[in-house]
Design an enzyme around this catalytic site. Sequence first.
Site, PDB file in Angstrom:
ATOM      1  N   ARG A 174       4.637  -7.232   3.923  1.00  0.00           N
ATOM      2  CA  ARG A 174       4.613  -6.279   4.765  1.00  0.00           C
ATOM      3  C   ARG A 174       5.571  -5.046   4.323  1.00  0.00           C
ATOM      4  O   ARG A 174       6.365  -5.258   3.214  1.00  0.00           O
ATOM      5  CB  ARG A 174       5.111  -6.544   6.188  1.00  0.00           C
ATOM      6  N   ARG A 229     -22.270  15.254  15.673  1.00  0.00           N
ATOM      7  CA  ARG A 229     -23.356  13.972  15.099  1.00  0.00           C
ATOM      8  C   ARG A 229     -22.242  12.744  14.641  1.00  0.00           C
ATOM      9  O   ARG A 229     -22.701  11.819  14.563  1.00  0.00           O
ATOM     10  CB  ARG A 229     -24.229  14.565  14.112  1.00  0.00           C
ATOM     11  N   ASN A 278      14.786 -21.485  -3.768  1.00  0.00           N
ATOM     12  CA  ASN A 278      13.743 -22.044  -3.423  1.00  0.00           C
ATOM     13  C   ASN A 278      13.600 -21.918  -1.672  1.00  0.00           C
ATOM     14  O   ASN A 278      14.645 -22.771  -1.299  1.00  0.00           O
ATOM     15  CB  ASN A 278      13.450 -23.455  -3.985  1.00  0.00           C
ATOM     16  N   LYS A 298     -13.811  15.807  12.936  1.00  0.00           N
ATOM     17  CA  LYS A 298     -14.859  15.519  11.807  1.00  0.00           C
ATOM     18  C   LYS A 298     -14.022  15.433  10.395  1.00  0.00           C
ATOM     19  O   LYS A 298     -14.100  14.564   9.505  1.00  0.00           O
ATOM     20  CB  LYS A 298     -16.016  16.534  11.690  1.00  0.00           C
ATOM     21  N   TYR A 325      14.917 -12.026  15.011  1.00  0.00           N
ATOM     22  CA  TYR A 325      14.820 -11.123  16.340  1.00  0.00           C
ATOM     23  C   TYR A 325      15.278 -11.724  17.476  1.00  0.00           C
ATOM     24  O   TYR A 325      14.894 -12.755  17.860  1.00  0.00           O
ATOM     25  CB  TYR A 325      13.330 -10.482  16.391  1.00  0.00           C
ATOM     26  N   ASN A 353     -21.496  15.162   8.218  1.00  0.00           N
ATOM     27  CA  ASN A 353     -22.054  15.603   9.545  1.00  0.00           C
ATOM     28  C   ASN A 353     -22.553  14.273  10.339  1.00  0.00           C
ATOM     29  O   ASN A 353     -22.549  14.415  11.639  1.00  0.00           O
ATOM     30  CB  ASN A 353     -23.300  16.621   9.375  1.00  0.00           C
ATOM     31  N   ALA A 411       8.664 -25.345   2.676  1.00  0.00           N
ATOM     32  CA  ALA A 411       7.392 -24.885   3.473  1.00  0.00           C
ATOM     33  C   ALA A 411       7.762 -24.809   4.829  1.00  0.00           C
ATOM     34  O   ALA A 411       8.914 -25.896   5.218  1.00  0.00           O
ATOM     35  CB  ALA A 411       6.379 -26.155   3.511  1.00  0.00           C
TER      36      ALA A 411
END
Length: 465
Positions: A334, A15, A378, A22, A388, A228, A381
């Site tokens: 993250r 169900r 600091n 489950k 990477y 269930n 922006a």
Amino acid sequence: MSTVAVILAAGLGTRMKSRLPKVLHPILGDPSLLWVLRALPSDLGGAVVVVHHGKEQVERAIGAWQTAGLLPCPISTVDQGVPLGTGHALQACIPELDRLGAGQVVILCGDVPLTTPGTVQRLCASEALLLAMDLQTPGAYGRVLQHPDGRLAGLVEAKDATPEQLAVQRVNGGAYSLPWPALRLALLGLTNDNAQREYYLTDAVVGVAREIPVAVEVCEPEELAGMNSRHDQAALQAAAQRRIERHWMAEGVTFLHPGSILVGPRVHLHQDVILEPGVRLEGAVVVGEGTQIGQGTVITDSTLGPGVEVRPYCVIERALVGEGSKVGPFARLREGTELAEKVHIGNFVETKKAKLQRGAKANHLAYLGDTEVGEGTNIGAGVITCNYDGVNKHRTLIGRNVFIGSDTQLVAPLVIGDGVLIGAGSTITKDVPADALALSRAPQVNREGGAPRLRTRQRKGTGLS
């Protein structure tokens, strides 16, 4: 001889309509089976989890929980094989229970997550006990039949019950404590002469009750409610959340909109924490005294110190946030992020494996990955650490009291010394020594009257007049 728990977790759960077993469906972020295992006392002689459907997934999950130190006692598994009923599940455990030297067996269901540790402790301390609940509409639950003195007289599945038995409102919660020698003998004598052609554990329990008195304890229905269906899952989560809210409110935590806030069972909140609407805390989360978590924020497996302000709609995962820091709005911390005291992470800033020392700031639109940022530095922006190269990740080390101008790219591996000033719009590819001024720009050219001449050419090129 010792007490051993058996957890029934072999069911398919049709169900639920899911490929996930489950017992691995979550309640407030933790799988149902983990709730059950976590409620076991630490002094048990072990626990046996009966598996079959989704066996590999369940065993992987148990292994991960053991590695993480989330389980109170040793766990083993037994594959039931083709399921032929709950009695058959216990029959499959006979060799393992014998190996563990069981004297007493406590039986629980892996899809019944909200049985409290206190109730499980009472079950484990009892020689012969069945947990029941009283329901206005018992539905498909098996009925509990009792002698006038309250002892167990019989158990009947709803499909096998007479109309008179179906009128009984006391139902079987599927949790038992029974002496193993008597239960073992009853299991060996089971037959499947019933409507479902299954070997019922309840028949074995009744068999034990013929030989020794089995007490019946009535619990609150939410403690024995099973999962269930998805509807059941939602109802259990709501019940668990109400329980957790009551606990933390009594400890001095403010829930500004309790119905919308989700706090998992492994979360620890200190006094005067404020949770705004829509907050979700899952996994191992610790929130320090006086910290406020803004609307819509999601935090998993993280620690926040005292006096932290998390502004609305932040995502924090596997991170450490130091005392008095400010995060957000719309920030993402993250895994591996560590913020020291009084660090500011502003709107639309993302960090990953980044360590920022006391008083460092990145207030707008920055990405800091695989980096260390010194005290008082600091970050302007639009600054990004280019960590990477398409194959490997590289680190950027930034010293104390550095000022990095807006829209700067820091191409790792890179070391920026203390006191450096980097001009806006720079692309830095080489190490910068302490107190240096670093610039990397193409020269600006101003052509007098050039703008109208260019617009004239553009209009001619597009056919505009």
